[in-house]
Design an enzyme around this catalytic site. Structure first.
Site, PDB file in Angstrom:
ATOM      1  N   GLU A  98       0.861  -1.167   0.000  1.00 23.92           N
ATOM      2  CA  GLU A  98       0.000   0.000   0.000  1.00 23.92           C
ATOM      3  C   GLU A  98       0.906   1.227   0.000  1.00 23.92           C
ATOM      4  OE1 GLU A  98      -2.571   0.569   3.384  1.00 23.92           O
ATOM      5  OE2 GLU A  98      -3.457   2.349   2.444  1.00 23.92           O
ATOM      6  N   ARG A 319       5.505 -12.461  10.067  1.00 22.94           N
ATOM      7  CA  ARG A 319       5.809 -11.038   9.965  1.00 22.94           C
ATOM      8  C   ARG A 319       7.148 -10.783  10.647  1.00 22.94           C
ATOM      9  NH1 ARG A 319       2.222  -7.340   8.553  1.00 22.94           N
ATOM     10  NH2 ARG A 319       2.792  -5.188   8.977  1.00 22.94           N
ATOM     11  N   LYS A 329       4.868   0.726   9.277  1.00 26.47           N
ATOM     12  CA  LYS A 329       4.701   2.127   8.850  1.00 26.47           C
ATOM     13  C   LYS A 329       4.011   2.940   9.937  1.00 26.47           C
ATOM     14  CE  LYS A 329       2.788   0.580   5.068  1.00 26.47           C
ATOM     15  NZ  LYS A 329       2.128   0.340   3.789  1.00 26.47           N
TER      16      LYS A 329
HETATM   17  P1  ATP Z   1       2.738  -1.765   7.852  1.00 25.85           P
HETATM   18  O1  ATP Z   1       2.556  -2.306   9.211  1.00 25.85           O
HETATM   19  O2  ATP Z   1       4.129  -1.311   7.622  1.00 25.85           O
HETATM   20  O3  ATP Z   1       1.689  -0.783   7.413  1.00 25.85           O
HETATM   21  P2  ATP Z   1       1.415  -3.437   5.981  1.00 25.85           P
HETATM   22  O4  ATP Z   1       1.291  -4.907   5.978  1.00 25.85           O
HETATM   23  O5  ATP Z   1       0.184  -2.655   6.265  1.00 25.85           O
HETATM   24  O6  ATP Z   1       2.587  -3.050   6.936  1.00 25.85           O
HETATM   25  P3  ATP Z   1       1.596  -3.149   3.162  1.00 25.85           P
HETATM   26  O7  ATP Z   1       2.159  -2.040   2.358  1.00 25.85           O
HETATM   27  O8  ATP Z   1       0.155  -3.405   3.106  1.00 25.85           O
HETATM   28  O9  ATP Z   1       2.041  -2.888   4.658  1.00 25.85           O
HETATM   29  O10 ATP Z   1       2.439  -4.487   2.904  1.00 25.85           O
HETATM   30  C1  ATP Z   1       2.802  -4.993   1.652  1.00 25.85           C
HETATM   31  C2  ATP Z   1       3.271  -6.396   1.833  1.00 25.85           C
HETATM   32  O11 ATP Z   1       4.382  -6.443   2.709  1.00 25.85           O
HETATM   33  C3  ATP Z   1       2.199  -7.271   2.439  1.00 25.85           C
HETATM   34  O12 ATP Z   1       2.200  -8.489   1.745  1.00 25.85           O
HETATM   35  C4  ATP Z   1       2.631  -7.444   3.860  1.00 25.85           C
HETATM   36  O13 ATP Z   1       2.197  -8.673   4.361  1.00 25.85           O
HETATM   37  C5  ATP Z   1       4.144  -7.365   3.745  1.00 25.85           C
HETATM   38  N1  ATP Z   1       4.726  -6.876   4.997  1.00 25.85           N
HETATM   39  C6  ATP Z   1       4.542  -5.685   5.575  1.00 25.85           C
HETATM   40  N2  ATP Z   1       5.198  -5.606   6.741  1.00 25.85           N
HETATM   41  C7  ATP Z   1       5.839  -6.786   6.896  1.00 25.85           C
HETATM   42  C8  ATP Z   1       6.695  -7.343   7.900  1.00 25.85           C
HETATM   43  N3  ATP Z   1       7.029  -6.660   8.991  1.00 25.85           N
HETATM   44  N4  ATP Z   1       7.188  -8.582   7.711  1.00 25.85           N
HETATM   45  C9  ATP Z   1       6.868  -9.280   6.610  1.00 25.85           C
HETATM   46  N5  ATP Z   1       6.072  -8.821   5.633  1.00 25.85           N
HETATM   47  C10 ATP Z   1       5.541  -7.595   5.773  1.00 25.85           C
HETATM   48 MG    MG Z   2      -1.307  -1.839   5.446  1.00 21.25          MG
END
Ligand code: ATP
Ligand code: MG
Length: 558
Positions: A98, A319, A329
């Site tokens: 995202e 994760r 984020k």
């Molecule tokens: P954040 O907590 O940083 O907002 P998010 O999952 O909301 O993380 P996205 O941009 O939606 O962020 O994530 C894109 C991809 O990266 C998704 O497939 C998510 O599962 C993966 N991802 C994000 N953070 C992690 C993490 N800490 N470890 C492994 N994969 C992650």
């Molecule tokens: Mg997200």
């Protein structure tokens, strides 16, 4: 050789069983190194000594040392990036960030897994911006994500796609669900929705007939409801033990201009709705997600089934989080906005920009994140494992220089005038050269404790004896002969240089205001020939990255 092998097995044995002893490892040691059998007394003696040392290591130290060794199992694990029902040449994965913040090491983990799997199976990896939350998303973040992937060396197949380019498609699928009595417009206040979910109680909206739902949905799209006044919910199972199935939200009204679509849409799909549709219609065969989505798996498939769409395989992995820092984020944004760090590229942050500024190589990140593979068990490694990977890569290539922290000036009586010649790297026949006479600058911390008569060596030069080290420091030339003992880095001209040393941003969960140390000193002149971004090894100090030439500043890496 023998001690190295013993140590390796002792480390692993301790890791597996919490403690190690000579008898548990001797078999493996002999298997690796049959000569050990010739002198069992020495072998067992060494094993006893090493096991004791290994048992005394902290968990962190244990992890760090272990990561230096390769075991058969470790190799297998990498090979073991296996996914169910994968057909050679037909696998399609996707990375769906995202664009709501700068990418971080967690994204690197997801993206590398997607990328490696696609490569291993001779398939493709797509990049899709999951951008259906207009309040959070910005073009700046789209660019940062593209740039981050490029820096990591991850190339996606085809042009990236944008979930928000499919709004009409989502609306039409929503209408299919409504017509099939599988979705309803709910106008209850959010607390009531929450309460109904908790108790598994339906609300009055749920009971309305599909015709009525259709007209309410139309009203949603046309603007008769304000933001937050109506949502489209899935007709799930309010009695389900899995709360994700209790009529989750599929669309909400968000009155906010979208960075890409402008103001043409006011009703936005949730991740639960858009995710499976995009995966299915874009041809994804294996959709990887972090483990916390596991509960939502039945919902993902239920929506696809109701819409008659192809069902991809869902694969979960852990994760990534890192001890004493925050990866999400959601945690990083307030640090940046609140001025608690120097921007998105602060070298204390686990953002890709921060890591790059800290001199962490993309391959170190790759090796680090892939070492967890598709395992679902959560662990919270410290920075040290990543830094160890980085050191392994830098050691054979980074040019050597001298940096003298907190310097003290020393005049060496009787010093011969000459040109000092130092190797740029032990493996290379390239040199740095400096004319030297009697003036040197040396690390204060090393000199401070030295007593009268003590002899040390100026690295790659000659020996020096302390003559007096009370109020005044006096030293004298003490010959050329190579000797055991201290060798100090030195500079002969005062070139001011500072080194930022990033530390832990959080300690015991609290923000640590003292997490960036600044060390001042002198660097040797040859560093002026480097360009920002260059990696060096400051001898007896560590690997650093040139951050700025004016003022002259490095960032300590590992
Ligand atoms: P954040 O907590 O940083 O907002 P998010 O999952 O909301 O993380 P996205 O941009 O939606 O962020 O994530 C894109 C991809 O990266 C998704 O497939 C998510 O599962 C993966 N991802 C994000 N953070 C992690 C993490 N800490 N470890 C492994 N994969 C992650
Ligand atoms: Mg997200």
């Amino acid at each position: 050789m023998l001690t190295e092998i013993i140590r390796k097995h002792a480390l692993r044995n301790r890791k597996q069983y919490g403690a190690t002893n000579p008898r548990s490892i001797v078999g493996k040691v002999i298997a690796d190194f049959p000569d050990a059998k010739k002198d069992m007394k020495t072998t067992m003696g060494e094993a006893a000594r090493i096991c004791e040392e290994v048992n005394a290591l902290s968990e962190e130290e244990l992890e760090e040392e272990l990561s230096k060794y390769t075991f058969e199992e470790k190799k297998k694990e990498e090979r073991g990036l296996v996914i169910p029902n994968a057909e050679e040449g037909k696998v399609v994965t996707r990375f769906p960030p995202e664009p709501s913040g700068y990418p971080h090491i967690g994204h690197a983990k997801a993206a590398f897994l997607d990328y490696e799997l696609a490569k291993r199976y001779g398939g493709r990896m797509l990049l899709r911006f999951d951008d259906t939350n207009p309040e959070k998303e910005k073009p700046e973040y789209v660019d940062a994500i593209k740039e981050g992937l490029e820096w990591l060396g991850i190339s996606c197949d085809g042009e990236p796609t944008y979930t928000s380019d499919n709004m009409e498609k989502f609306y039409s699928y929503a209408e299919n669900l409504i017509a099939a009595g599988k979705a309803y417009v709910c106008t209850c206040p959010s607390e009531k929705v929450k309460e109904g979910r908790e108790h598994g109680r339906p609300c009055a909206c749920r009971a309305l007939i599909p015709e009525e739902q259709k007209s309410r949905w139309k009203k949603m799209l046309e603007g008769s409801y304000g933001g937050g006044e109506a949502v489209l919910r899935y007709m799930g199972d309010l009695a389900s033990a899995n709360t994700a199935l209790r009529d989750p939200t599929l669309f909400r009204i968000i009155l906010f201009a979208h960075y890409r679509q402008g103001e043409q849409f006011r009703v936005w799909p949730s991740y639960d709705f858009a995710g499976p549709i995009m995966d299915s219609t874009e041809g994804v065969t294996h959709a990887l997600r972090t483990k916390e989505y596991e509960l939502r798996k039945p919902l993902y498939f239920a929506i696809l089934r109701d819409l008659g769409l192809r069902e991809p395989e869902l694969v979960e992995f852990a994760r990534l989080s890192i001890k004493n820092t925050k990866v999400g984020k959601r945690h990083i944004i307030p640090l940046v906005k609140g001025g608690l760090v120097h921007g998105w590229d602060d070298p204390r942050l686990p953002t890709l920009r921060g890591l790059r500024r800290r001199g962490i190589l993309p391959d170190a990140i790759r090796n680090f994140v892939l070492s967890f593979g598709l395992k679902k068990s959560e662990s919270e490694p410290g920075w040290s494992r990543l830094l160890t990977e980085n050191r392994k890569l830098l050691d054979p290539v980074a040019p050597h220089y001298f940096f003298v922290p907190n310097p003290v000036k020393v005049m060496v009586e009787g010093a011969p005038k000459r040109t000092a010649k130092m190797k740029v790297h032990p493996n290379k026949d390239e040199h740095r050269e400096y004319p030297v006479s009697e003036t040197f600058y040396l690390p204060r911390a090393e000199i401070e404790g030295m007593k009268e008569g003590e002899v040390f060596r100026l690295k790659d030069l000659y020996n020096v004896r302390i003559i007096e080290n009370m109020d005044e420091l006096k030293a004298g030339y003490a010959g050329e002969e190579l000797r055991e003992g201290k060798k100090l880095q030195w500079v002969s001209e005062p070139l001011a240089c500072e080194i930022w040393k990033p530390g832990d941003l959080f300690l015991n969960g609290e923000y640590n205001p003292e997490s960036m140390d600044v060390e001042k000193g002198y660097a040797e002149k040859a560093v002026l020939g480097l360009e920002p971004g260059a990696m060096v090894q400051f001898e007896r100090y560590g690997f650093c990255r040139l951050d700025s030439k004016e003022p002259l500043r490095f960032i300590y890496s590992c």
